[in-house]
Enzyme design. Structure first.
Site, PDB file in Angstrom:
ATOM      1  N   HIS A  12       0.820  -1.222   0.000  1.00 28.47           N
ATOM      2  CA  HIS A  12       0.000   0.000   0.000  1.00 28.47           C
ATOM      3  C   HIS A  12       0.847   1.262   0.000  1.00 28.47           C
ATOM      4  O   HIS A  12       0.425   2.299  -0.473  1.00 28.47           O
ATOM      5  CB  HIS A  12      -1.004  -0.032   1.152  1.00 28.47           C
ATOM      6  CG  HIS A  12      -2.128  -0.974   0.862  1.00 28.47           C
ATOM      7  ND1 HIS A  12      -2.115  -2.270   1.273  1.00 28.47           N
ATOM      8  CD2 HIS A  12      -3.243  -0.823   0.102  1.00 28.47           C
ATOM      9  CE1 HIS A  12      -3.189  -2.878   0.821  1.00 28.47           C
ATOM     10  NE2 HIS A  12      -3.901  -2.035   0.105  1.00 28.47           N
TER      11      HIS A  12
ATOM     12  N   CYS B  61     -10.015  -3.437  -9.566  1.00 26.07           N
ATOM     13  CA  CYS B  61      -9.383  -2.292  -8.921  1.00 26.07           C
ATOM     14  C   CYS B  61      -7.980  -2.632  -8.436  1.00 26.07           C
ATOM     15  O   CYS B  61      -7.332  -1.821  -7.790  1.00 26.07           O
ATOM     16  CB  CYS B  61     -10.242  -1.749  -7.787  1.00 26.07           C
ATOM     17  SG  CYS B  61     -10.646  -2.991  -6.561  1.00 26.07           S
TER      18      CYS B  61
ATOM     19  N   ASP C 233      -4.285  -8.725  -4.052  1.00 22.24           N
ATOM     20  CA  ASP C 233      -4.371  -9.857  -3.137  1.00 22.24           C
ATOM     21  C   ASP C 233      -4.563 -11.170  -3.888  1.00 22.24           C
ATOM     22  O   ASP C 233      -3.988 -12.189  -3.512  1.00 22.24           O
ATOM     23  CB  ASP C 233      -5.520  -9.641  -2.142  1.00 22.24           C
ATOM     24  CG  ASP C 233      -5.098  -8.714  -1.022  1.00 22.24           C
ATOM     25  OD1 ASP C 233      -3.983  -8.890  -0.502  1.00 22.24           O
ATOM     26  OD2 ASP C 233      -5.853  -7.791  -0.684  1.00 22.24           O
TER      27      ASP C 233
ATOM     28  N   GLU D 261     -10.936 -11.296  -4.434  1.00 22.65           N
ATOM     29  CA  GLU D 261      -9.487 -11.196  -4.245  1.00 22.65           C
ATOM     30  C   GLU D 261      -8.925 -12.401  -3.505  1.00 22.65           C
ATOM     31  O   GLU D 261      -7.752 -12.434  -3.156  1.00 22.65           O
ATOM     32  CB  GLU D 261      -9.123  -9.888  -3.532  1.00 22.65           C
ATOM     33  CG  GLU D 261      -9.892  -9.611  -2.266  1.00 22.65           C
ATOM     34  CD  GLU D 261      -9.577  -8.246  -1.661  1.00 22.65           C
ATOM     35  OE1 GLU D 261      -8.567  -7.633  -2.010  1.00 22.65           O
ATOM     36  OE2 GLU D 261     -10.376  -7.791  -0.822  1.00 22.65           O
TER      37      GLU D 261
HETATM   38  C1  PEP Z   1      -6.507  -5.632  -4.225  1.00 23.78           C
HETATM   39  O1  PEP Z   1      -6.253  -6.482  -3.384  1.00 23.78           O
HETATM   40  O2  PEP Z   1      -6.277  -5.775  -5.448  1.00 23.78           O
HETATM   41  C2  PEP Z   1      -7.087  -4.336  -3.823  1.00 23.78           C
HETATM   42  C3  PEP Z   1      -7.448  -3.443  -4.708  1.00 23.78           C
HETATM   43  O3  PEP Z   1      -7.185  -4.089  -2.497  1.00 23.78           O
HETATM   44  P1  PEP Z   1      -5.949  -3.626  -1.589  1.00 23.78           P
HETATM   45  O4  PEP Z   1      -4.799  -3.320  -2.494  1.00 23.78           O
HETATM   46  O5  PEP Z   1      -6.383  -2.450  -0.811  1.00 23.78           O
HETATM   47  O6  PEP Z   1      -5.689  -4.840  -0.751  1.00 23.78           O
HETATM   48 MG    MG Z   2      -7.071  -6.335  -1.403  1.00 26.87          MG
END
Ligand code: PEP
Ligand code: MG
Length: 574
Positions: free
Chosen positions: A191, A504, A457, A433
């Site tokens: 992140h 996403c 994920d 995910e």
């Molecule tokens: C993902 O896991 O692709 C996602 C968009 O969520 P995060 O990156 O916040 O885990």
């Molecule tokens: Mg995620």
């Protein structure tokens, strides 16, 4: 030169600031001393107390250059806490009667006073509790010789060097003066890396231990596209990278012209191109870059780095801001996804062996129902100000989803009973995910209005590759056929049930990947705002027929290198 993992595009040229991790004072909790050491501990406390007073005065003088008078009052409040006899007597008593070392004595006293304030449940007292904690940290800084760097106020042209930065640290970076950062740890989809891309800060992660050999003040060039950090560069290197910097800026200017154009292929197939955000203020950059909505609002950033949970009203204001600033365009609000690399102080969660496989996201919400309901109420109330949708993260099976929907149903019923308005037809979706969810996408699709594939994920769970671990990052590849087959399955299952399927995860932000996804039939592509124009250009330059053919061929290939080479060749050859 140091080579790391490219994490956020752009060239940074500036001076190094080495950020050394603060020693964790919690390891001193409960540590005892012998009676003969008491005197020494008391004089250490007195010295630390004096040093803290001086430090607060100095910090106030520095802050007065950037803060307004009313904000400077904070330092007066800190001085009052520092000189409060209750705190001082408690620390000394802990040393003398409990035989606790001075660090443990401070931790204990601060914990007790904080708990006393928090027991009186009002905002003013909560603020005092925070003051006490902050002053305690200043005293511990003095005791442990910890140097504080205020990441939100940096010198001009700073390139930050650190072992690691948390996502919350990264959000708080001084956007005006930071020219980039390079850290020892981390992967491309951590992140911290995602936040850097969102804020358009050039970044290199996973650089290894050598990065900490850089000294503050060294001249640096950082290339976030190739993952290179050059220390004290030669004049020729300066020239080369200044030219590269200029080229990037020119391309970014040119591509701005696509802003008001739709994401439509040459043969007229239109997809949705939307943005991922972590703060309401970022919604405007989605519009600036030509996005048509929000595909992921990572609401957990409202919870991070604070000692109290955000209230319903605070959250309502934030969701309302997003809804209003997008002016009726769809906004997917994901319920909080705390855990993994996003830790929340206010929940006091114990450290876990495998945080990404542990107590995270919807699992916390289904256990801490009041926290979940507070967030759902805030989102529902804000839904009358725009076009909001709710999305649940980390759904692994059908029971979990039904439980989340049941709680949402209860919150809706409570609001209806009180005549509090909300969008009664608000759409509900889930992130896919976790591989188990991808495998039963047909069953899940019957229960929701949309899917959004979280490849960050999904990749780590499918390939068994920790997204944070630079040592195995070479295995982290969304173009692995195992991942691609799951993605195809999710899209097909969604379409068979008549629902839209978006993505996403960071995979959608890469041009070559986006073409394959287009060919597989993905409906919505959500990404950091800065990537939107580049993916838009790729979609507008290709026909859907060609993308479909590329995807079909890719699905027959055996390895990721072959896939990568083939897609590049098809995209750029003709
Ligand atoms: C993902 O896991 O692709 C996602 C968009 O969520 P995060 O990156 O916040 O885990
Ligand atoms: Mg995620």
């Amino acid at each position: 030169m140091i080579k790391g993992i490219p994490a956020s595009k752009g060239i940074g040229i500036g001076k190094a600031l080495v950020y050394k991790e603060a020693e964790d004072s919690n390891k001193f909790a409960g540590r005892k001393v012998t009676e003969t050491e008491i005197e020494n501990e008391i004089s250490r406390f007195k010295a630390a107390h004096e040093a803290t007073g001086k430090k607060l005065d100095e910090t106030k003088i520095k802050a007065s250059k950037v803060l307004e008078e009313k904000d400077l009052q904070l330092f007066e409040a800190y001085k009052m806490v520092l000189n409060d006899p209750i705190l001082n007597d408690m620390v000394l008593a802990n040393i003398k009667t409990q035989l606790l070392c001075v660090e443990a004595s401070v931790l204990e006293a601060v914990g007790k006073i904080k708990a006393m304030f928090l027991a009186i449940n009002n905002e003013y007292m909560k603020q005092r509790a925070e003051d006490v904690e902050n002053v305690g940290n200043y005293i511990l800084d003095a005791l442990l010789g910890r140097e504080r760097i205020d990441l939100s106020h940096l010198e001009e042209d700073t390139i930050l060097i650190a072992k690691d930065l948390t996502p919350a640290d990264t959000v708080g970076l001084d956007k005006k003066h930071i020219k980039g950062f390079a850290i020892e740890k981390g992967g491309e989809t951590s992140h911290t890396a995602i936040v850097a891309r969102t804020l358009e800060i050039p970044a290199v992660v996973g650089c290894g231990e050598n990065i900490m050999n850089i000294s503050s003040g060294d001249s640096l060039i950082l290339d976030g596209e190739t993952g290179i950090v050059i220390i004290n560069p030669k004049a020729t290197e300066f020239e080369e990278y200044s030219a590269k910097f200029l080229k990037h800026s020119t391309e970014a200017e040119e591509i701005k012209q696509l802003r008001d154009k739709s994401a439509e292929t040459r043969d007229g197939i239109r997809v949705e191109l939307v943005g991922n955000i972590a703060k309401p203020e970022e919604a405007s950059s989605v519009l600036e870059k030509g996005g048509e909505g929000i595909g992921l609002f990572r609401t957990e950033f409202l919870y991070l780095d604070r000692s109290q949970l955000p209230t319903e009203e605070e959250q309502f204001q934030e969701y309302k801001k997003v809804a209003e600033s997008m002016g009726g365009l769809p906004c997917i609000i994901r319920t909080m996804d705390i855990g993994g690399d996003k830790q929340m102080k206010s929940l006091h969660m114990p450290a876990e062996e495998n945080p990404f496989l542990g107590y995270r996201a919807i699992r916390i919400c289904l256990n801490e129902i009041e926290i979940f309901k507070t967030q759902l109420r805030a989102i529902l109330r804000a839904s009358v100000y725009g076009k909001l949708k709710i999305m649940f993260p980390m759904i692994s099976g059908i029971e979990e989803l039904r439980e989340a929907k049941k709680i949402l149903g209860e919150v809706k019923a409570e609001l209806n009973e009180k005549n509090i308005p909300f969008d009664q037809s608000l759409k509900i979706g889930i992130m896919i995910e976790i591989p188990s969810a991808a495998m039963i996408a047909d069953l899940l699709a019957k229960e929701v209005d949309f899917f959004s594939i979280g490849t960050n994920d999904l990749c780590q769970y499918t390939l068994a590759v920790d997204r944070m671990n630079e040592k195995v990052s070479y295995l982290y590849n969304p173009l692995h056929l195992g991942v691609l087959r799951l993605i195809r399955n999710i899209i097909e299952a969604g379409h068979q049930a008549g629902i839209k399927v978006g993505m996403c995860g960071e995979m959608a932000a890469n041009i070559e990947n986006a073409v394959i996804l287009l060919g597989l039939g993905l409906d919505e592509f959500s990404m950091v705002p800065s990537s939107i124009p580049y993916v838009k250009r790729a979609i507008r330059n290709i026909t859907f027929e060609k993308a479909k053919q590329i995807a079909e061929n890719v699905m027959k290939m055996e390895n990721t290198k072959q896939i990568n080479d083939y897609v590049k060749e098809r995209l750029y050859a003709d």
